[in-house]
Every structure is written in C-alpha cells, then in structure tokens.
Write an enzyme that holds these catalytic residues in place. Structure first.
Site, PDB file in Angstrom:
ATOM      1  N   LYS A 147       0.805  -1.229   0.000  1.00  0.00           N
ATOM      2  CA  LYS A 147       0.000   0.000   0.000  1.00  0.00           C
ATOM      3  C   LYS A 147       0.837   1.279   0.000  1.00  0.00           C
ATOM      4  O   LYS A 147       0.382   2.322  -0.487  1.00  0.00           O
ATOM      5  CB  LYS A 147      -0.938   0.010   1.204  1.00  0.00           C
ATOM      6  CG  LYS A 147      -2.093  -0.974   1.128  1.00  0.00           C
ATOM      7  CD  LYS A 147      -3.153  -0.493   0.169  1.00  0.00           C
ATOM      8  CE  LYS A 147      -4.422  -1.340   0.290  1.00  0.00           C
ATOM      9  NZ  LYS A 147      -5.503  -0.830  -0.578  1.00  0.00           N
ATOM     10  N   SER A 179       0.936 -10.145  -0.918  1.00  0.00           N
ATOM     11  CA  SER A 179       0.722  -8.697  -0.889  1.00  0.00           C
ATOM     12  C   SER A 179       0.922  -8.050   0.472  1.00  0.00           C
ATOM     13  O   SER A 179       1.103  -6.831   0.556  1.00  0.00           O
ATOM     14  CB  SER A 179      -0.681  -8.362  -1.406  1.00  0.00           C
ATOM     15  OG  SER A 179      -1.672  -9.024  -0.638  1.00  0.00           O
TER      16      SER A 179
END
Length: 415
Positions: free
Chosen positions: A62, A316
């Site tokens: 992110k 991720s």
C-alpha cells in the site's frame, strides 16, 4: 490471453506514468525479495517464485500507491493535510507516506480495529480517530472530516495515482523475473491487480512478448466475477472471511475498467484453502503472510491455476494480528487433517480410557486435549462420551487412526 497494443488507447496509467511512479516511490520503498518455492513448484509443475511484498516497509504494498499520490499534492493541499479510512494496510501506508513527506495525516479506523494495526499506524505519525463499529462508519466519519477541514481524502484503490503507484510492483517483477509467464495477484477493490496487470502487460508488449495475469479473490467476497459478467461494477453481499484485507463489496470504477482489459482470469479460494496456504508459507517458506496476501498461494495449492509456466505469486502483505494468526493456524491444521477432533461413546466400565490411549500411542497420534463426560444428552445412560483433540501427520495418518478405533469396536465421529 489478452494482447496489448502499446500504441492503442488504454484505461488508467500509461507505461510512462508507471515508470515515473517507480522513480517517485524509489526513495521510500524497498525492492522486495523474489524467492523460488520448490514446494509450490512441485505442485504446479513449473517454477513458482514468491514476490515477498509482505516484507515491504509498513508490511504491505500500500505504501507504493499512497506515496505516489501524496507526492503529487500541491503545497496548499499538503498544508491542509490528508485523511484516510482503513482498518489495516492502507492506514499504515498513508501514515508512513505522509510522515515521509511532512504532511499531517488523520486516519479514521473502526473501534474494533486490531490493536497492533492501530498502534503501528499511530507510530508512523498519524492521528487516529476511532469511529463506529465497522469500516463504513469510519469511512463516513472520514468524509465528514474532509468536508469540514478541506483535507485531501486518500482512497484505498480507486484513484489514478494510487493505481500507478501499485503498478510499480509489476515493473519490479519483470525486472527481477524477466521470463515470467503468469502473475498471480490478490484482488479486493482492484487497485493492486489493476496496477500490476497494466504495468506488466504494457512492459511485456514493449518487449514483444505476452504474459498472463490471474486475479485471486476470497470466495466469500468475490465481487469481480459477477461484475465482469455484468460488464460493470456490481455490489455483492460479502460473507465473513479471514481475508478481510480484500473483503470489498464493489470493485472500484477505474480498477474495474483496467482489470477487464488486462486481467485474463479471476479465480476464488475458500477460507480453508487460505488457512492451509498460510501454514504452507510458514512451514516451507518461513514467511508470515496475512490471509489476503496468501490467496495466490492458495490458488496454486487448490489447482485453481494450471498450465501457468514460470509463475510469480504476489504475497501482498504480512500484517496479521497474532491472535488472528493463532486462529487461522488452528483452522488450517483442521482443514488439512493435521489437527483432529474426535467424538465417540464408550462403555461405562473401567479400562476404556487406557484402551483408547494405547490405540493413540500405537498410531503415534499426539493427544492435545481430552474431554470425558457422562452428561451429554446424546449419550446413552450406560455409556460415557469422550472428545479427543489430537495432532496427526496429515490426512493419511488421520484416516489410519480412525480406522484403528473402528477396528477396536468404537464409532469415532470427526467434530
């Protein structure tokens, strides 16, 4: 497989914009390792490389999108500060990016957000506002704050600059593994998948080759398959899932347009599949990966992805509450029959526990817990109930244990 003409009009960022974003984020992100997994390679029948974005600063990808967007704010916008709503990775990415750029950040989180994530976000320099019991309440409070203060709202995925920042991961993959045939990427709202697929495919087209991109969703929150079938973002009713980081009820508008252009397929995996994948990554790769980040590994282990050639599986994120991790590991052990709970009735006479203990010993099953009672309503008056929790070496060992109990005249039932 989608064929990309680099001269054509495409939705979202261009290859030049992805490259510019890569230069922008370089000072704050770290190129994460690409690790060959022999265990997963044997399952798939072709090389599998793990892109360890769980080892990124702030513990997830992110930061790439957040920093790219915030770096483009004007001096006036920076002075007013930024606002985000999140219960996890987006909060930490925005907080860290804002701190690096000298921008005040306010993050709205639901009151039930995991304490480690709240504290990490605060440690990255953000002011935390706990509002409501769910994400929607926190989001509404964040939007109200933006209206009151003029601060800039930082969306988690539905923004051109966010997608461009996430796409730097796609360029990084091709630099580290230029012979990649297939990229597996988790999908929630779609920002990561959109950025990775677009950047990687545009770069591959420039090199005169093609790659395949497969998105993976948790089956309890899979908004993309019905949306792609309908040709437009569709809101679904999400079910509870351990992969809360990708539990999004509606695709983002921009990510949807990019994903339907660049992503070749979207598959789903169950919570049990995800739990097994987390254990495999812990045991075989020595990596701590959050449920949302383990869905790509689950897709390989379940056979949802086949004939993939050289494959890169994106992990991720790795931000998982230790208490959640404990429950997930337990769930994974049960799903893989390495943790077995057995219930059965025994004749109410001396020596029965000794017989059961001997059978367990002979079969080399390790006892974790024993519950022995006469007070269950389903137990006959001349019998006692026993519930055993044991660890085994896997499905075959578990079945041998159950068969041994049956040969001894008992009727074991898995709980």
């Amino acid at each position: 497989m989608t064929t990309i003409d680099p001269r054509g009009t495409i939705p979202g960022p261009t290859l030049a914009e992805f490259r510019a974003a890569q230069i922008t984020v370089a000072p704050v992100i770290q190129p994460t390792p690409m690790e060959l997994s022999r265990h997963l390679s044997a399952m798939l029948g072709s090389p599998v490389h793990l892109k360890c974005e769980n080892l990124q600063r702030t513990g997830a990808y992110k930061l790439r999108g957040a920093y790219n967007m915030l770096s483009k704010l004007t001096a006036e916008q920076r002075e007013r500060g930024v606002v985000a709503a999140s219960a996890g990775n987006h909060a930490q990415g925005v907080a860290f990016a804002a701190s690096e750029l000298g921008i005040r950040s306010t993050i709205f989180m639901p009151m039930g957000a995991a304490l480690p994530k709240v504290q990490a976000t605060r440690d990255y320099g953000a002011r935390i506002e706990l509002r409501g019991l769910d994400f929607q309440s926190a989001l509404q409070a964040a939007i109200a704050h933006v209206a009151e203060t003029g601060a800039t709202f930082v969306p988690p995925y539905d923004h051109h600059d966010i997608v461009a920042g996430q796409g730097t991961l796609g360029l990084e993959i091709l630099e580290q593994q230029p012979d990649v045939d297939t990229i597996l990427v988790p999908i929630g709202g779609g920002g990561l998948a959109a950025g990775v697929a677009s950047a990687a495919k545009q770069r591959a087209a420039e090199l005169g080759r093609t790659i395949r991109v497969v998105g993976v969703q948790a089956e309890g929150a899979a908004a993309y398959p019905p949306s792609l079938a309908a040709g437009a973002p569709t809101t679904i009713r999400t079910m509870p899932t351990i992969a809360d980081g990708i539990a999004v009820a509606r695709p983002g508008d921009l990510p949807f347009e990019i994903i339907r252009t660049f992503v070749d397929d979207v598959v789903t995996v169950s919570d049990d599949d995800i739990a097994r994948a987390i254990i495999a990554l812990l045991e075989r790769a020595k990596l701590v990966v959050e449920p949302a980040g383990a869905v790509t590994t689950a897709a390989i282990m379940t056979g949802a992805v086949r004939d993939a050639g050289t494959t890169v599986s994106i992990l991720s994120g790795g931000n998982v509450d230790p208490m959640v991790l404990e429950r997930v590991i337990g769930r994974g052990l049960v799903a893989s029959q390495r943790y077995l709970r057995i219930r059965m009735d025994l004749p109410d006479r001396p020596g029965q526990l000794a017989i059961i203990a001997q059978i367990l010993s002979d079969e080399q099953a390790n006892v974790v817990e024993v519950l022995h009672t006469r007070h269950n309503e389903w137990t006959q008056i001349n019998a006692v109930a026993i519930e055993l929790s044991v660890t085994t070496r896997g499905p075959e060992h578990a079945q041998r244990l159950l068969e041994a109990l049956r040969r001894a005249g008992y009727q074991p039932h898995e709980v």
